[in-house]
Enzyme design. Sequence first.
Site, PDB file in Angstrom:
ATOM      1  N   LYS A 125      -0.464  15.872 -10.178  1.00 53.96           N
ATOM      2  CA  LYS A 125       0.528  16.044 -11.031  1.00 53.96           C
ATOM      3  C   LYS A 125       1.089  16.468 -11.512  1.00 53.96           C
ATOM      4  O   LYS A 125       2.484  16.418 -11.502  1.00 53.96           O
ATOM      5  CB  LYS A 125      -0.411  14.817 -12.290  1.00 53.96           C
ATOM      6  CG  LYS A 125      -1.344  13.543 -12.599  1.00 53.96           C
ATOM      7  CD  LYS A 125      -0.219  11.948 -11.829  1.00 53.96           C
ATOM      8  CE  LYS A 125      -1.452  11.267 -11.535  1.00 53.96           C
ATOM      9  NZ  LYS A 125       0.128  10.000 -11.680  1.00 53.96           N
ATOM     10  N   ASP A 129       1.042  -1.137  -0.211  1.00 52.81           N
ATOM     11  CA  ASP A 129      -0.237   0.270   0.195  1.00 52.81           C
ATOM     12  C   ASP A 129       0.226   1.191  -0.202  1.00 52.81           C
ATOM     13  O   ASP A 129       1.639   1.687   0.870  1.00 52.81           O
ATOM     14  CB  ASP A 129      -0.975   0.114   1.457  1.00 52.81           C
ATOM     15  CG  ASP A 129      -1.750   1.157   0.873  1.00 52.81           C
ATOM     16  OD1 ASP A 129      -1.825   2.452   0.401  1.00 52.81           O
ATOM     17  OD2 ASP A 129      -2.819   0.946   2.408  1.00 52.81           O
ATOM     18  N   VAL A 130       0.348   2.098  -1.279  1.00 58.10           N
ATOM     19  CA  VAL A 130       1.546   3.005  -1.378  1.00 58.10           C
ATOM     20  C   VAL A 130       1.492   4.096  -0.140  1.00 58.10           C
ATOM     21  O   VAL A 130       2.061   4.907   0.009  1.00 58.10           O
ATOM     22  CB  VAL A 130       1.544   4.054  -2.425  1.00 58.10           C
ATOM     23  CG1 VAL A 130       1.739   3.102  -3.671  1.00 58.10           C
ATOM     24  CG2 VAL A 130       0.334   4.846  -2.592  1.00 58.10           C
ATOM     25  N   TYR A 159      -6.877  15.554  -9.409  1.00 60.02           N
ATOM     26  CA  TYR A 159      -6.066  15.121  -9.630  1.00 60.02           C
ATOM     27  C   TYR A 159      -4.790  15.793 -10.503  1.00 60.02           C
ATOM     28  O   TYR A 159      -4.183  15.266 -10.315  1.00 60.02           O
ATOM     29  CB  TYR A 159      -6.615  13.848 -10.813  1.00 60.02           C
ATOM     30  CG  TYR A 159      -5.287  12.720 -11.873  1.00 60.02           C
ATOM     31  CD1 TYR A 159      -5.405  11.589 -11.507  1.00 60.02           C
ATOM     32  CD2 TYR A 159      -5.679  13.176 -13.239  1.00 60.02           C
ATOM     33  CE1 TYR A 159      -4.807  10.797 -12.437  1.00 60.02           C
ATOM     34  CE2 TYR A 159      -4.909  12.468 -13.857  1.00 60.02           C
ATOM     35  CZ  TYR A 159      -3.952  10.871 -13.181  1.00 60.02           C
ATOM     36  OH  TYR A 159      -4.096  10.413 -13.699  1.00 60.02           O
TER      37      TYR A 159
END
Length: 205
Positions: free
Chosen positions: A167, A70-71, A163
Amino acid sequence: MSQFLPELFALDDKVAVIVGGTGELCGAMGEGLAQAGAEVVLVGRSEQKAAARMASIAEKGGKSRFIAADVGSRAALDTMRDEVLSQCGRADILVNGAGVNSPTPALDITEDEFARIIDVNLAGVLRGCQSFATYFLENSVEGSIINLGSISGLNPLSRVFTYSASKGALHNLSRNLAREWAPNRIRVNTLVPGFFPAEQNRKVL
């Protein structure tokens, strides 16, 4: 000419760890890296999804395995890294491709949702970079880190507000890490794909 591509791109005896390897894009990258000769470690949460991708890699003559992680936890990523080293003996390439998305407009997004997306898409990548760069630096490995960015991190796209923000920050993070670790011959690059159908953007579609 027949040896040009193998000499330039061959990854024989290399180990590529792909975080998010059970997804569409990173799974396809795993197949490509395996066909180039690398032993591929698919990292994710679904062993079932990994099994389908590993079967496809095996059909093409490649070698792969799955390790769950799990990140959201640095400790979990460190444990995964140590398991990779135990099973494969080394690590040369890290692909950070785990990500989440949301179509929530800017005025409607909650702090919890914003924090969750930033944590996975940005902080999760930093955790992975720190974990594997520690190994690279301590063992003088000329490693390669590839972080999955997005065209929406460069140009605003509709309905992916948070998002896009995550990014955009990821692109900057990658450049800073590349600068810091370049003297140790650790490469950090960002891959910037365009818009394509995937599990995380089905709600947007």
